[in-house]
Design a protein around this motif. Structure first.
Motif, short mmCIF file in Angstrom:
data_model
loop_
_atom_site.label_atom_id
_atom_site.label_comp_id
_atom_site.label_asym_id
_atom_site.label_seq_id
_atom_site.Cartn_x
_atom_site.Cartn_y
_atom_site.Cartn_z
N HIS A 190 54.78 23.72 -33.86
CA HIS A 190 54.83 22.97 -35.12
C HIS A 190 54.78 23.88 -36.35
O HIS A 190 55.04 23.42 -37.47
CB HIS A 190 53.70 21.95 -35.18
N PRO A 209 50.71 16.83 -27.03
CA PRO A 209 51.72 16.17 -27.87
C PRO A 209 51.31 14.78 -28.33
O PRO A 209 51.76 14.32 -29.39
CB PRO A 209 52.96 16.12 -26.99
N ASP A 234 49.08 15.51 -31.42
CA ASP A 234 49.88 16.16 -32.46
C ASP A 234 50.78 15.15 -33.16
O ASP A 234 50.85 15.11 -34.40
CB ASP A 234 50.73 17.28 -31.86
N HIS A 235 51.47 14.32 -32.38
CA HIS A 235 52.41 13.36 -32.97
C HIS A 235 51.68 12.28 -33.75
O HIS A 235 52.00 12.02 -34.93
CB HIS A 235 53.26 12.71 -31.89
N THR A 236 50.69 11.65 -33.11
CA THR A 236 49.97 10.55 -33.76
C THR A 236 49.32 10.99 -35.06
O THR A 236 49.47 10.34 -36.11
CB THR A 236 48.90 9.98 -32.81
N HIS A 259 49.95 13.67 -36.88
CA HIS A 259 50.94 14.09 -37.88
C HIS A 259 51.43 12.87 -38.66
O HIS A 259 51.49 12.92 -39.90
CB HIS A 259 52.11 14.78 -37.17
#
Length: 239
Positions: free
Chosen positions: A79, A93, A96-98, A100
């Motif tokens: 990232h 992931p 990281d996704h949530t 972000h």
């Protein structure tokens, strides 16, 4: 925002998603250290958990008044455009996704944000910054993480006239458990606290929004809820 003016502010707190044992069960679960929950309650808010499951969108933050991005695993270096160091933990992931998505939504919509440890690092990455992947290589000590599961006791100097200094004063002793730290600052972030070895221990964005990141773990000091109280108080002007 998520609650009316007369009710306590609702504070969303991101969580781990881990295999967990409790009672008769050994099962995947959304888990979070109780210190975060007690901190929010002692600060005058109502905590709700925001686990990294399902399709997360910016609309989720319309249900809460403030956001805490909790500590946890290393941010995936993909990232911030870096190769993975041997010491960097396996990617997560889901978080990281949530997180972000939630950080971007909080910044875009003026939702007061407190980012803790990994949360501060991810805030920096979301804003285009980078990380040191293994602090002992940079500072030559293990003060910030003496051993896995052991918090370091670190003295921190706070920048005068910063938002953090108004909350915590100019000197504070904190609980640290991190082997990574900020390298290049993300856009708009200002360093406002440092350990004796120069490691950035807090960042914030300029007024008027409440956006504060701390590298330490305030939830580990149950006698001091000032950061949680400051977040809760910041929500009262956005409701």
């Amino acid at each position: 925002m998520g609650s009316n003016v007369s009710s306590p502010p609702v504070i969303g707190v991101t969580t781990y998603l881990e295999q967990s044992k409790f009672g008769l069960w050994d099962t995947p679960a959304a888990v979070l250290a109780r210190g975060y929950l007690d901190g929010v309650v002692n600060g005058g808010g109502v905590p709700v958990l925001l686990p990294p499951v399902g399709e997360v969108t910016a609309d989720l933050l319309s249900r809460v008044d403030g956001l805490i991005v909790a500590g946890g695993a290393d941010v995936d270096p993909v990232h911030y455009g870096a190769d993975r160091a041997p010491e960097t933990g396996p990617p997560r992931p889901d978080r990281d996704h949530t997180e972000h998505v939630l950080i971007e939504a909080a910044l875009a919509n003026g939702v007061p944000l407190l980012a803790v440890c990994r949360g501060m690092q991810l805030l920096n990455v979301v804003l285009g910054g980078t990380l040191h992947q293994h602090l002992p290589d940079n500072v030559g000590n293990t003060d910030h993480l003496p051993a896995p599961g052991v918090f370091g006791q670190v003295g921190v100097k706070v920048l005068p006239d910063s938002r953090l200094s108004a909350i915590m004063g100019s000197d504070v002793d904190v609980h640290c458990h991190h082997h990574q730290s900020i390298d290049t600052l993300g856009a708009g972030l200002v360093s406002v606290a440092w350990a004796g070895d120069g490691v950035v221990e807090a960042v914030e964005l300029a007024e008027p929004e409440f956006v504060l990141g701390v590298q330490w773990h305030p939830e580990e000091n149950g006698a001091d809820s000032r950061l949680f109280e400051a977040l809760v108080n910041a929500t009262r002007g956005t409701r």
